[in-house]
Design a protein around this motif. Structure first.
Motif, short mmCIF file in Angstrom:
data_model
loop_
_atom_site.label_atom_id
_atom_site.label_comp_id
_atom_site.label_asym_id
_atom_site.label_seq_id
_atom_site.Cartn_x
_atom_site.Cartn_y
_atom_site.Cartn_z
N UNK A 184 0.76 -0.88 -0.18
CA UNK A 184 -0.41 -0.26 -0.09
C UNK A 184 0.56 1.48 -0.07
N UNK A 185 1.82 0.57 0.62
CA UNK A 185 2.90 2.16 0.46
C UNK A 185 3.25 2.59 -0.63
N UNK A 186 4.06 1.52 -1.18
CA UNK A 186 5.08 1.34 -2.69
C UNK A 186 3.83 2.13 -3.64
N UNK A 187 2.15 1.94 -3.75
CA UNK A 187 1.19 2.01 -4.30
C UNK A 187 0.44 3.43 -4.58
N UNK A 188 0.31 3.66 -3.40
CA UNK A 188 0.23 5.03 -2.87
C UNK A 188 0.24 6.17 -3.53
N UNK A 189 1.89 5.97 -3.07
CA UNK A 189 3.06 7.08 -3.78
C UNK A 189 3.88 6.64 -4.93
N UNK A 190 2.84 6.06 -4.62
CA UNK A 190 3.45 5.72 -6.40
C UNK A 190 5.49 5.39 -6.19
N UNK A 191 5.54 4.62 -5.79
CA UNK A 191 7.34 3.87 -5.96
C UNK A 191 7.77 3.22 -5.54
N UNK A 192 8.90 2.92 -6.47
CA UNK A 192 9.55 1.50 -6.47
C UNK A 192 10.52 0.96 -5.72
N UNK A 193 10.70 -0.08 -5.55
CA UNK A 193 12.27 -0.59 -4.65
C UNK A 193 13.38 -0.67 -5.73
N UNK A 194 13.92 -0.11 -5.30
CA UNK A 194 15.56 0.24 -5.97
C UNK A 194 16.36 -0.70 -5.10
#
Length: 485
Positions: A462-472
């Protein structure tokens, strides 16, 4: 009686074997151990930022003048040399500490051989090469200031003792004391006190060398004043007020930062790290007494050997006494006493070997082998089994990624201002010049060229999708996230 050339060959063979063991103990996997927060990482950050900013005088932490690590700059310069020689990494951080630790061992071995013979030198070198606190705890294998400080401390006192025979060594003693002060500040006061007591006890005022002593004082004062003027140019008296008020007066008069202890504190530390070598020294004294062997007695030889022993005993007793009086107790403060303790063990063992019976020699040799083997086993276990730090390993993954110079924020679900561990700050800087910042998720979202460090327990899709983040990058500790392009 053996030929002198044979004895020399035997000495150099034994010394080379023990020295090789010490080099292995100091340098094996030196760059693979995780960085410690106290105080290795702080020194590493100071040196890294001084190097990046091109400022050799003012140490900074997270870009601001550091008024907590209140030390002059010589230890930072040593780390900078390591960074330049082998790179911005943990090996560069610790390289000069390891070199200084081995040079300290060489210095005491050469001095003891010249004054007290080959056997004393071999035992002294063996004892220091297997001293666990000296090697493993805040000294030889870390990027702290202590290994460099012990090296200058040792050079200063050995030069003081050598000056009884050649006056010019007094100037080397003063210069080494100055470098010790410029490495670890007020701790060098122990050297000055040893010098004063040695001067009084050995009645050197009768030698008429007052002019030489004044010149030696100048070799101490001039470098310190040169640094003081350079530092004053940058921030006036701000650094010096903290250096005197906090680092000297407050540490001496009350326990700070939770470093408490009573009058037995340093005795307990020595017993913990050095018990079997101390037990062997006591055993040598007992056996010598039973056999009528007078230790530290040099009848019919150079009377100045007695003065050397006086200097060695002062070298042990003064730091122990002064740091016992001081209210703040920290275990690595007594690191400078290990070289003279090892020298004392070597001298006493040598005298028992020369004057004792064959039975006493057998007991001594058995004791030496047992103690050295016991501590060497502990050292080998330590250097072959480093404790991993997965948070630091995660930060190191960014080293080859195109994120050089990015700002780095820490996510915490309950508050926005996560506290950065000092070893995480240094690891991030060394990995890719990442810049740890306070501010948390909101500041990260509004900052270009930024990354977010998230502990595994706090990460969610949810944190990843809500703020449009991706795992580096990720590992068992957590994740480093970036914003979508």
């Amino acid at each position: 009686m053996r030929n002198p050339s044979v004895r020399n060959i035997s000495f150099y063979a034994a010394a080379a074997l023990i020295f090789s063991m010490m080099v292995y103990n100091v340098f094996y996997h030196l760059g693979t151990f995780p960085i410690s927060s106290w105080d290795e990482a702080r020194h590493g950050v100071n040196a890294y930022e001084m190097l990046r900013h091109g400022n050799l005088i003012v140490n900074t932490y997270l870009g601001h003048p550091d008024y907590w690590n209140l030390k002059p700059p010589v230890s930072y310069w040593a780390i900078m040399i390591g960074y330049k020689l082998v790179g911005m990494n943990a090996l560069g951080l610790r390289l000069m500490s390891g070199i200084c630790a081995t040079l300290t061992a060489v210095a005491i071995a050469l001095f003891v051989k010249k004054r007290f013979g080959s056997m004393a030198a071999i035992v002294s070198l063996l004892a220091l090469s297997t001293s666990t606190q000296y090697l493993l705890n805040h000294c030889a294998r870390t990027g702290d200031a202590d290994s460099l400080f012990v090296f200058f401390f040792t050079l200063s006192i050995l030069s003081l003792l050598a000056a009884r025979r050649q006056t010019r060594w007094l100037y080397a003693a003063g210069l080494a004391c100055s470098l010790a002060f410029l490495t670890k500040s007020w701790h060098a006061g122990n050297i000055l006190l040893i010098m004063v007591l040695y001067f009084l006890i050995t009645r050197q005022w009768e030698s008429g060398r007052w002019r030489a002593w004044w010149r030696a004082a100048l070799t101490f004062v001039v470098p310190v004043l040169a640094w003081a003027f350079a530092r004053y140019h940058y921030d006036g008296f701000s650094f010096f007020k903290q250096m005197i008020g906090y680092d000297l007066l407050l540490r001496s008069t009350r326990p700070i930062e939770g470093h408490i202890g009573d009058e037995t504190y340093y005795g307990i530390i020595l017993v913990h790290f050095f018990f079997w070598w101390l037990a062997l020294l006591v055993g040598i004294m007992v056996i010598s007494y039973m056999q009528g062997v007078r230790l530290l007695a040099f009848e019919g030889t150079d009377h100045r050997l007695k003065e050397d022993v006086i200097g060695i005993l002062l070298w042990i007793c003064v730091p122990l006494l002064m740091f016992t009086i001081a209210k703040t107790k920290i275990r690595w403060y007594i690191l400078p006493v290990y070289p003279p303790l090892c020298m004392l063990i070597g001298i006493c063992a040598s005298q028992l070997w020369r004057k004792g019976t064959w039975g006493a020699r057998g007991v001594l040799l058995t004791g030496l082998l047992f103690v050295a083997s016991f501590y060497e086993t502990n050292i080998q276990h330590y250097i072959h089994h480093p404790k991993p730090n997965f948070e630091l390993a995660l930060l190191q993954q960014t080293a080859q990624m195109p994120v050089h110079g990015y700002e780095l924020f820490m996510y915490h679900p309950l508050h926005e201002k996560g506290r950065w561990p000092q070893n995480a700050v240094l690891t991030a800087e060394l990995a890719n010049d990442l810049k740890p910042r306070h501010g948390g998720l909101k500041t990260f979202l509004h900052t270009s060229r930024s990354l977010l460090l998230v502990k595994k327990a706090w990460f969610s899709k949810q944190l990843e999708h809500k703020y449009h983040l991706s795992v580096l990058a990720s590992n068992r500790w957590g994740y480093i996230l970036e914003k979508h392009a």
